[in-house]
Every structure is written in structure tokens, then in C-alpha cells.
Design an enzyme around this catalytic site. Structure first.
Site, short mmCIF file in Angstrom:
data_model
loop_
_atom_site.label_atom_id
_atom_site.label_comp_id
_atom_site.label_asym_id
_atom_site.label_seq_id
_atom_site.Cartn_x
_atom_site.Cartn_y
_atom_site.Cartn_z
N GLU A 136 0.83 -1.21 0.00
CA GLU A 136 0.00 0.00 0.00
C GLU A 136 0.86 1.26 0.00
O GLU A 136 0.48 2.28 -0.58
CB GLU A 136 -0.96 -0.01 1.19
CG GLU A 136 -1.97 -1.15 1.18
CD GLU A 136 -2.82 -1.20 -0.08
OE1 GLU A 136 -3.00 -0.15 -0.74
OE2 GLU A 136 -3.30 -2.29 -0.43
N HIS A 166 3.48 6.28 -5.41
CA HIS A 166 3.06 6.58 -6.78
C HIS A 166 2.30 7.91 -6.82
O HIS A 166 2.46 8.71 -7.74
CB HIS A 166 2.19 5.43 -7.29
CG HIS A 166 2.03 5.37 -8.77
ND1 HIS A 166 1.29 4.41 -9.41
CD2 HIS A 166 2.51 6.16 -9.77
CE1 HIS A 166 1.32 4.59 -10.71
NE2 HIS A 166 2.05 5.66 -10.96
#
Length: 686
Positions: free
Chosen positions: A476, A482
Site C-alpha cells: 500500500e 506513486h
């Protein structure tokens, strides 16, 4: 604006540092409905103003204007999503049931605005579009293709029908999610005697005692009906009858014939999806869903699943044989069942590799591993983390960090961390973007969160988590990076806004760093002695890295097969019969159950997000395995040249480039599936 609306805190701009943050101290559930209705109306007026512009369509007056529209609604939706996932209550559910269709209606009014589509189409097909920057051309293409995909070219009566279906689906998604959450909250296993605790690690035993106290139960302990509670219980409990009970309540969520049964709801969802796909010109929902994914063709996903499925099943057969032998040696006169699998797999792991998960867990302190993630991000991407204590949070469990460039100190975003399970929070683990990075009109910092369901336990003890949970934590955080590392101009192209079967690549890639000696030696410290893992234990972890890979692969890919085949059919299905039939067709081992049975498959029934898309985890794992080999071909996991290239060609570019091209820019070639077979220690065909 009326006074009531002026005073509504949800309609106010976020204030404070970092470009503003949501002020959770001000929000009330009663604020949501009037705020959402006002913000929807404002966005619709903004869309009409763009569509009705008498000037010739340009990127500035059409596409950029669309990117800037609906800012109030975006802010409200971020807070609304937090409540929906983390703070669900009966009071909020009433609002959610009413507002979900209205929020879905916004997309229909966007995509079915004929004048707006004509402006986008005119610009897309004009010579002017060729003069735009690459990122602007990509954004224009995205708008045009999304409008077409959502039915902008349909006849009026078909547009109306699609809009009706979308609103019905939104209501059904909400209903499915609420039923599943209620089922999880209402069910648990009571531990009534000391014997019921046999085999459980001390920290897990304490967490079960604390859970019973929190629920005000007059029993010794309680195992909640969430993955983070059930799976360790199935792994360590020596009480076979209790393991079976725990397994049953978990795999039968949503399938108990009670008021929270989800079968009727999900059948309605499938029927509406098939109808919508047909109106949009596709044979089935799977074809429509994959039309904007990397895979494009459902058959390509089935072929990939099939290629990995067969060696995985063979691996499971060998593993079960070892488990059966061990059970019989202990005097067990039974065939290994799904509620035995984790228990005996752990025994085989211990015997074969001298590796006990319970032993490893004593080194896996949640807070240390969080620091390990920060350190890894610093080594790979030059990120620094500074905890903040003056940012409002929605629950006392939540903490906030500033994320910065550790060389310059310049902030790049905020990371919220909500690690613990509680009533009203959906199960599982996920990343959310509460504000996307952009620089369309000045620099806007991203705000992202990671949400987990670890068991808190006693206040004076560190939270110990399993190796699987530690992998999930890193996974996660990969999504979070990202979002945080994004460096694009337009919000629609920001961060994780990539194809669904590409978005899991950066998150799955980061999981590799958990097992590196550098991370283990620094951050896997014994919770009592503070001693690091011994070199022997690190080596044993490495040797056992692929142990039980057959189980994990079969559990996940069986769900992917069922998901894809559900959405390839256009017939009304009986969920039980369909599940049974597909699993028989693929020769599902009887000792394993799908990771997500149909009645609890929230990935595909709480939204369209992963519908006909659960294969994405496998698809992205092919990319991930190939990408990690780039580090191994270099100087190792912390190769500065490779990590810099990963940052510059993947993490920072969002969806500004075609995803296949993006990967080739990083790797120099298209991903090769044999890397996945090597990573899972499956045989590679020559």
C-alpha cells in the site's frame, strides 16, 4: 450563496499549510447532503459554461477549463470517501444511500453533454491539437476516448438508459458495501475457555482479549470477522473445531440468507452491467471494462491466468501431500480441509525451513516497519518524512507526515496513516488520494493515505504483525509513493490515474524491499530485546521466500477466473452454481477457497473499479517481476541508477504516457512473463 451554505464547513476551501488540509474538527454528517447538492449544482453550471462558450474550442477554454471545474465537489468527495471507508455509521449510511446515485449522475451529465463532446471532438480532430505538448495531447486523447467509451455518441434514448443504469448501479454498490460491512461488524468468534487460546501467539491472545473488552462481551476473548484477525487464528489455533467456525464465518460473509445477504444485490449489479455494455456496443461487460486497460482483450487475461494456474495447482498438490503426512503423524484421521491449510502449512514451513511465523512476528513491529518504509523511500527516491502534530485528523488513530525531498527539504506532499481495525471501518488495506498532485495553476501538493486493519492490542505493547501483513504494508505504501512522487501538470493524469492493470505494478514492486537484508537488519528488531534478526533467520526467510506460493497463487487466480467469467456472461447467474461450475472447470483444489467468494467480492461489487479487472494483480505482477530483475541485473535492490530511472519514467509521470511505452522507457523492453515464473519458483517452459 445562502447563509446556511456559507456556514457549511464542507464548502469552505481547505486552509492552513501545504496548500490547505481538510479540517475534520468542523465536519458533521448532517453537512454532507446540503454541501454535496450545492457543489453538484456548481459543477453542472461550470460544465454548461464551458459547453456554451461561443469561442472556438481551444485546449485552454475546453480541456483546461474542465480540469479546473468542480473543485468544491472534489474536496467534499475526498472527505465523503474517508467517512464512507473509515467512519461508517447508521447515520452516515442514510446519507450515503441517498447521495451515491446523485454523485454518479454527475458523470452521466458530463459524458452526455452533447455540446461539450462536440467541442472536445472538434479539438481532438483539429490540426491545432498537433501543436499541443505531449502531455496536453495525452489529456485531450483521454477526454475524447472516455467520452466515446461512456456513450457520448449514443442516441438520446440510449444515453438516458445508460444514465439510469449508472445511478441504479451506484445505489447497489452502496447497498452491497453496507451489507458486507454490517456482516463483518456483527460476526465474531467467542473464546470462552483457556483451551480456546491454545496455539495463539501471546500478542494475538492479548489482542483477542482487548477485542472482547471493546465489544463488552462476557467472554475471555474475541476474534473479529476481518482478514487480519481470522487468518492468524487459522494459522496458529490448535483447536480444529474453532478454526472451522472462524473459517466459516469469514468465507460465508454476505451469504447467510439474512438481511445482509448480498446475493440478490450482486445479481442485479451483474444484470445491469451486461445491459449497459450491450447499449454501449460491446458483447459483454468484460469487453467494455478492458477497452481502456493494457490487456484490451479478455482472452489475453484468461490465457495468462491459465499459464500460471497449472504450475500453481501442481505446487499445491505437493504442499498438501506434505501437510497430510504431518497431520497423520500427529494422529489426525482427516483429509486436509480449507480451515486446516494455513495451520499445517505453518507446521510444514517450520519443519522444512526451520522457520516459524510466530518467531518472525516477534521482530515485525508495526512502527519499526513504518520507519523501514520511510528509510527505503529515502534510499531509493531521496524522500524524507517529518511527523506533524497540528494537522486535523478524523480519528485519534490517524497520524500525519510531511513528505519532502530530503536533500532540499522541499515538501512534496502529506501522508496520512490509519493503521488499526475498528467498527465502522471497511476491512482490508488500501491507499486513497485525497488531493491529486498538479501544477495547472501553481503547485498543488498531493495528500494521500494508507489505511489498514491491524489489531491494536494492549496500549503498552508494540503492535506485532505477520509477514503477510508486513508485505501488505509495503504494498500500500507503494501506491502512496506513486501518488506522492507524481510530477505532472494536469490532475486527471496525476499519480495513480493509470490503467487499472498497471496501477498495481509500483505497489507490488515495493513489496520486494521488505525482504532485503538492509531493511531486515535495521528495522526487524525483536520487540523485547531490540536485537535484529540473526543472519541465520534472515537466510531462512530467504530460503522459504517461495514457500506456499502455490496457495497464494491459486487463492488469487481462482477469484480472477470467476470475476472475468462472471463478466463475460450476459445471462442471469445463480452465484452459488456459477462459482461451483467455474471452480470445477479450472480444477480448483478442494483444500483452498477463493480469496474472495462471490458474495463478499467487494473489489468487483462495491464499485466498477476492479470489475472484470481482478486479473490486474497477476498482470501487474508480471510487470513487477520483470522490473525487479532490472535491480538484480544492476548492483542490487538499492541500485541508485535503476531507482532514479524508476522515479523518472514510472512514479513521477502519472498517465502522461501510454502505459506500455512508459514501462519500456524504464526497462528497455516489454515485460516478460517468464520473470514471474522465476519469481514464484514455478517451472518455465522453454
Amino acid at each position: 450563496m445562502m447563509k446556511a451554505q456559507i456556514d457549511n464547513p464542507l464548502l469552505k476551501e481547505w486552509s492552513g499549510p501545504y496548500g490547505g488540509v481538510p479540517d475534520f474538527t468542523e465536519y458533521k454528517i448532517s453537512d454532507f447532503k446540503p454541501a454535496i447538492e450545492f457543489a453538484i449544482q456548481e459543477k453542472l453550471e461550470e460544465l454548461d459554461a464551458i459547453a456554451d462558450n461561443a469561442e472556438k474550442p481551444t485546449f485552454e477554454n475546453t480541456i483546461k477549463a474542465l480540469e479546473l471545474s468542480g473543485e468544491k465537489l472534489d474536496r467534499i468527495h475526498a472527505v465523503y470517501g474517508i467517512y464512507r471507508s473509515n467512519l461508517s455509521t447508521p447515520e452516515f449510511n442514510v446519507v450515503d444511500t441517498e447521495m451515491s446515485p446523485k454523485l454518479a449522475e454527475i458523470n452521466d451529465k458530463l459524458y452526455q453533454n452533447e455540446k461539450l463532446f462536440l467541442r472536445i471532438e472538434s479539438l481532438y480532430k483539429s490540426d491545432e491539437s498537433k501543436k499541443l505538448t505531449d502531455e496536453q495531447q495525452r489529456l485531450l486523447w483521454l477526454y475524447y476516448s472516455d467520452f466515446v467509451r461512456e456513450g457520448a455518441e449514443l442516441k438520446k434514448e440510449d444515453k438516458i438508459k445508460v444514465a439510469q443504469i449508472n445511478q441504479e448501479l451506484a445505489a447497489l454498490f452502496t447497498l452491497f458495501s453496507q451489507k458486507l460491512l454490517a456482516e463483518e461488524n456483527d460476526q465474531y468468534i467467542e473464546l470462552k475457555t483457556e483451551a480456546d487460546f491454545e496455539g495463539l501467539p501471546e500478542a494475538f491472545k492479548n489482542a483477542a482479549i482487548a477485542e472482547a473488552e471493546e465489544r463488552k462481551l462476557h467472554v475471555l476473548g474475541c476474534i473479529g470477522n476481518t482478514r487480519s484477525s481470522i487468518e492468524p487464528f487459522l494459522t496458529f489455533s490448535s483447536q480444529r473445531s474453532l478454526r472451522e467456525k472462524a473459517f466459516d464465518i469469514f468465507v460465508n460473509r454476505g451469504d447467510n440468507g439474512n438481511k445482509n445477504d448480498t446475493n440478490e444485490t450482486l445479481v442485479s449489479i451483474l444484470k445491469l452491467r451486461a445491459e449497459k455494455a450491450k447499449i454501449l456496443g460491446f458483447n459483454n461487460f468484460a469487453e467494455w471494462s478492458l477497452s481502456n486497460k493494457m490487456a484490451k482483450d479478455p482472452q489475453k487475461t484468461l490465457d495468462l491466468m491459465e499459464s500460471v494456474w497449472k504450475p500453481a495447482v501442481e505446487k499445491v498438490k505437493n504442499d498438501v501431500s506434505n501437510m497430510q503426512e504431518m497431520a497423520e503423524q500427529e494422529g489426525g484421521n482427516f483429509k486436509i480441509q480449507p480451515w486446516d491449510y494455513r495451520y499445517y502449512a505453518e507446521k510444514v514451513r517450520k519443519a522444512k525451513y526451520d522457520l516459524d511465523q510466530n518467531e518472525i512476528k516477534q521482530y515485525l513491529q508495526l512502527e519499526n516497519l513504518r520507519e523501514g518504509m520511510f528509510w527505503t523511500a529515502g534510499e531509493l527516491f531521496d524522500l524524507g518524512f517529518k511527523q506533524l502534530f497540528d494537522v486535523p485528523v478524523y480519528h485519534s488513530d490517524v497520524r500525519v507526515w510531511e513528505v519532502n525531498n530530503k536533500n532540499t527539504g522541499e515538501p512534496i506532499g502529506l501522508w496520512y496513516f490509519d493503521p488499526y481495525a475498528r467498527v465502522g471501518k471497511r476491512s482490508g488495506a488500501w491507499m486513497n488520494s485525497h488531493r491529486d498532485q498538479q501544477k495547472i495553476n501553481g503547485k498543488v501538493l498531493p495528500i494521500v493515505s494508507n489505511n489498514c486493519n491491524f489489531i491494536k492490542g494492549n496500549a503498552d505493547e508494540p503492535v506485532l504483525i505477520s509477514w503477510d501483513d508486513a508485505s501488505t504494508l509495503f504494498h500500500e505504501f507503494g501506491h502512496a509513493l506513486h501518488g506522492l512522487c507524481s510530477n505532472v501538470t494536469y490532475p486527471s493524469l496525476s499519480g495513480t490515474s493509470v490503467a487499472r492493470d498497471y496501477v498495481e505494478f509500483p505497489s507490488q514492486l515495493l513489496e520486494h524491499w521488505l525482504a532485503t537484508p538492509e531493511v531486515l537488519n535495521k528495522f526487524a528488531l525483536h520487540y523485547k530485546t531490540n536485537e535484529p534478526l540473526s543472519q541465520s533467520l534472515v537466510e531462512r526467510i530467504g530460503n522459504a521466500a517461495n514457500f506456499n506460493e502455490g496457495f497464494a497463487t491459486v487463492e488469487t487466480i481462482s477469484s480472477s477466473f470467476v470475476d472475468m467469467k462472471l463478466h463475460l456472461t450476459t445471462e442471469v447467474v445463480d452465484p452459488h452454481q456459477f462459482e461451483k461450475q467455474v471452480l470445477e472447470e479450472i480444477n480448483m483444489p478442494s483444500e483452498i477457497v477463493m480469496r474472495h467468494r462471490i458474495p463478499q467480492f467487494a473489489h468487483i461489487f462495491s464499485s466498477d473499479g476492479y470489475a472484470a479487472g481482478y486479473y490486474s494483480y497477476l498482470w501487474a505482477d508480471v510487470i513487477n517481476a520483470d522490473a525487479y530483475e532490472a535491480f538484480l541485473e544492476g548492483s542490487g535492490p538499492f541500485d541508485k541508477v535503476v531507482s532514479k530511472r524508476l522515479l523518472e519514467t514510472v512514479l513521477s509521470v502519472g498517465n502522461t504516457i501510454d502505459n506500455e511505452k512508459m514501462y519500456e522507457n524504464f526497462r528497455g523492453h516489454a515485460p516478460k512473463s517468464d520473470a514471474l515464473m522465476r519469481a514464484r519458483n514455478f517451472p518455465v517452459e522453454n
